[in-house]
Design a protein around this motif. Structure first.
Motif: not given
Length: 726
Positions: A501-506, A539-547, A554-561
């Motif tokens: 979770v921490g890694l995904g958020e970073r 949101l925590e689960k989303l960060y975990e999936q990224i981590g 990059y794609l998640t950031a693009h979706q967000l924007l």
């Protein structure tokens, strides 16, 4: 006074009553008349409900529940269990409902019938996951009321006794699941007689020829040793009479499955297995057990290391007895078990022995066997909660079902029972999960020892803990108990999840920073929308999936924007259909890959499919893969081509032409002349006159491709050329 009897290993357990009157006579020996009448009422209710239904053998169906109740009656079970046994197929096979049963026979009986019905619906398939999930259901049913599994075991036992009418494949499947699941459960609950019969009937059904040959060989061999066995009988009888002990001596052959297992596991022939018989001496008190032990040790020399005192330290299922092995006449090993009448009853029927219920609240009185069974089932539920999946759970349970115990002491002198091969880490988790998690070292008999050292019976084990310590993944290589294994895995998963979770958020913060944005500046409403469209639970689960790499930052950031820039309707809600597409320039590197199934090129209508391994995979909108995934919007991302693209993209062509010498060289020259490169070429013969050539070439756009196709069509030998579609 000494009584003597000898039983063979063939099923000596009492057979169930054949009629309701016979069952009622049997029940009247230990149940009051009012309860016997309730059982009879349940029988007539079941008889009416099953009217017109027959078993495969042609008998009326009600003979089956009657036989199941008869099996439970031989174990002297309570009236509610017997009523549930008679009614156990009513919900499953007739139109009668649980509320109707509750109205007629009370809540407790209806719950028991419902629990058994759920277990009956369980079909143990060959698929491991299916079997594992079904076993989880069984654990939950047992936790609610342990009598559910007793009725189910009796049901399975009668089915095993009547397997002969079933076709061989079904016989084999039922026997296999009986040996793998039900026999070990009966063993764990101390129900020796049922386990023995399960195993022997299972062997007979799975390997009938092996069973016949072993039985014949045993019969032949015991004929040879008849005089020796008779002499041993007389010796034991004389010894006990001289010492004035009142005892019952029971001799028996080892049961068929036990002999088969020993032959298979130790790779021995029947001639090499000497201890084919055993003697059980049943006395009136614990004190007499030890006196009789001294008597038989004076008669024959004991085998060193073969004495076990299960009276002082009972087994986990409540079993108590003295075990010893003696050198008999002609060096024949004799196994002797010495126990009281109560211990004999417990050994044969386990948790079902002396099952007495309070009249007020229908809860079982606290006896050691019931408490141990409860503790085991509670342990199952704890493992179920901690297991990552059903397969891990069944793996842990199977470890737990086949224990071979060692007994060690805590520093305060308390006895702990552990499976053979257990280590200090297993001991620590057996004491408490928190002690296991914080364990850093151990002392065995007051000396520092490795955590991986296997414990021996009689040792005193002390665990050294440190606040903040964490389990070591290497422990999984040597722990043997299910509780330790599941505890370590649970803690490691929780630790890895927190780190992910921490890694995904970073990672998401860095991706947004590369686009000139800050995560802290993104409104919470947009983050909630992102969670929704990606179908993440939080949101925590989303960060975990990224981590852990299941989502690309990059794609998640693009979706967000893209969500922020989406146009809104009159109510302020985003218009999902007009999400801003991600622009493809062809220079994104490993984040963007182009599908090899449809070879998209600039000018095609494209869509992106998010992949954990490849980032965004660009597909043609009409590609079958993108069409199949159109119902999973969380994996789809809108794409568009940039206005200026300076690179080649692969595309596959199919060229049909007449066979001519040198035609491939002509084709290659035309492609190169159109400023396109050939990446791959393969030839397929349609018939003696026509060839089909598959080309993968590099082009810049659809316009460039059209130019290449035109030049190929101008070759006289070409019949047809088109872009390949898969």
């Amino acid at each position: 006074m000494l009584q003597y009897s000898f039983f063979s290993s063939s099923h000596g357990s009492p057979q169930p009553a054949q009629s309701i009157d016979a069952l009622a006579d049997q029940l009247s020996q230990y149940l009051p008349a009012s309860q016997v009448n309730n059982v009879k009422r349940a029988y007539f209710y079941a008889e009416q409900a099953h009217e017109g239904q027959n078993r495969r053998s042609g008998e009326p169906y009600v003979t089956h529940p009657l036989a199941v109740a008869g099996i439970l009656a031989t174990m002297r079970l309570d009236a509610q269990s017997l009523m549930a046994a008679l009614l156990h197929d009513v919900i499953e096979d007739t139109a009668i409902t649980k509320p109707q049963l509750e109205e007629q026979f009370g809540e407790a009986v209806a719950e028991l019938v419902d629990g058994v019905s759920k277990l009956t619906r369980i079909e143990f398939q060959s698929k491991a996951e299916q079997q594992a999930e079904n076993f989880q259901k069984m654990a939950l049913a047992m936790a609610k009321d342990i009598r559910v599994i007793l009725v189910k075991l009796a049901d399975r036992l009668h089915n095993m006794r009547t397997l002969g009418v079933l076709p061989p494949p079904k016989r084999h499947r039922i026997a296999k699941e009986t040996l793998e699941i039900y026999a070990p459960i009966a063993q764990r609950l101390g129900m020796h007689n049922i386990r023995i019969e399960f195993e022997d009937l299972g062997l007979q059904a799975m390997y009938p020829m092996r069973a016949r040959r072993i039985r014949k060989a045993i019969k032949t061999r015991f004929g040879d040793r008849k005089k020796t066995i008779e002499a041993i009988r007389e010796s034991l009888e004389s010894c006990l009479l001289e010492e004035g002990h009142r005892a019952q001596v029971i001799g028996r052959e080892k049961h068929l499955y036990s002999i088969y297992n020993k032959m298979r596991n130790k790779r021995k022939s029947l001639k090499e297995i000497l201890d084919l018989c055993a003697f059980r001496i049943i006395v009136d008190s614990v004190d007499t057990c030890y006196r009789v032990l001294g008597c038989v040790h004076g008669l024959y020399k004991p085998v060193p290391g073969q004495f076990k005192d299960y009276i002082a330290i009972p087994k986990a299922n409540g079993y108590q007895s003295l075990h010893t092995v003696l050198f008999g006449m002609e060096g024949l090993p004799i196994e002797i078990q010495i126990r009281t009448e109560e211990m004999e009853e417990m050994a044969n029927n386990g948790i079902a022995a002396h099952w007495l219920y309070k009249t007020s609240d229908n809860e079982p009185k606290g006896n050691s066997s019931h408490a141990r069974a409860r503790q085991w089932v509670q342990g199952l539920l704890e493992m179920q909660e901690r297991a990552g999946d059903s397969l891990e759970f069944i793996e842990n349970v199977k470890i737990d079902l086949f224990p071979d115990e060692v007994y060690v002491f805590t520093p305060r002198g308390d006895i702990m029972e552990l499976p053979a091969g257990a280590t200090a880490v297993d001991f620590a988790y057996a004491v408490h999960s928190d002690i296991g998690n914080a364990c850093v070292a151990c002392r065995i008999n007051r000396r520092l020892a490795p955590l991986s050292e296997a414990l021996q019976s009689g040792q005193t084990v002390e665990i050294i803990t440190t606040p903040g310590a964490q389990p070591n993944p290497a422990w999984l290589q040597f722990v043997v108990t299910a509780k330790a294994r599941s505890g370590i895995r649970h803690h490691l998963k929780h630790q890895r999840r927190t780190e992910a979770v921490g890694l995904g958020e970073r990672m998401l913060e860095r991706a947004l920073a590369g686009m000139g944005e800050q995560l802290e500046d993104i409104p919470q409403t947009l983050l909630d929308q992102l969670v929704e469209i990606t179908q993440s639970k939080s949101l925590e689960k989303l960060y975990e999936q990224i981590g852990i790499g299941n989502r690309v930052a990059y794609l998640t950031a693009h979706q967000l924007l893209g969500l922020r820039d989406e146009p809104r309707d009159s109510s302020g809600k985003p218009q999902q259909a007009t999400r801003q597409p991600m622009v493809i320039r062809g220079t994104e590197g490993f984040l963007v890959n182009f599908a090899r199934c449809c070879f998209p090129i600039p000018g095609d209508h494209i869509v992106g499919i998010v992949s954990a391994e490849k980032g965004v995979v660009v597909h043609n909108e009409k590609c079958h893969n993108s069409i199949e995934l159109s119902n999973k919007p969380e994996r789809m991302i809108p794409l568009s081509w940039a206005d200026e693209i300076d690179r080649d993209f692969s595309v596959e062509l199919r060229v049909e032409l007449t066979k001519q010498r040198g035609i491939i060289a002509v084709l290659a020259t035309r492609v190169n002349g159109a400023d396109a490169s050939i990446e791959k070429i393969s030839v397929e013969d349609e018939n003696p006159k026509i060839s089909v050539i598959h080309l993968v070439i590099g082009v810049r756009s659809r316009i460039h491709l059209a130019n290449v196709l035109r030049r190929i069509r101008n070759i006289p030998a070409v019949i047809k050329v088109e872009r390949e579609k898969h």
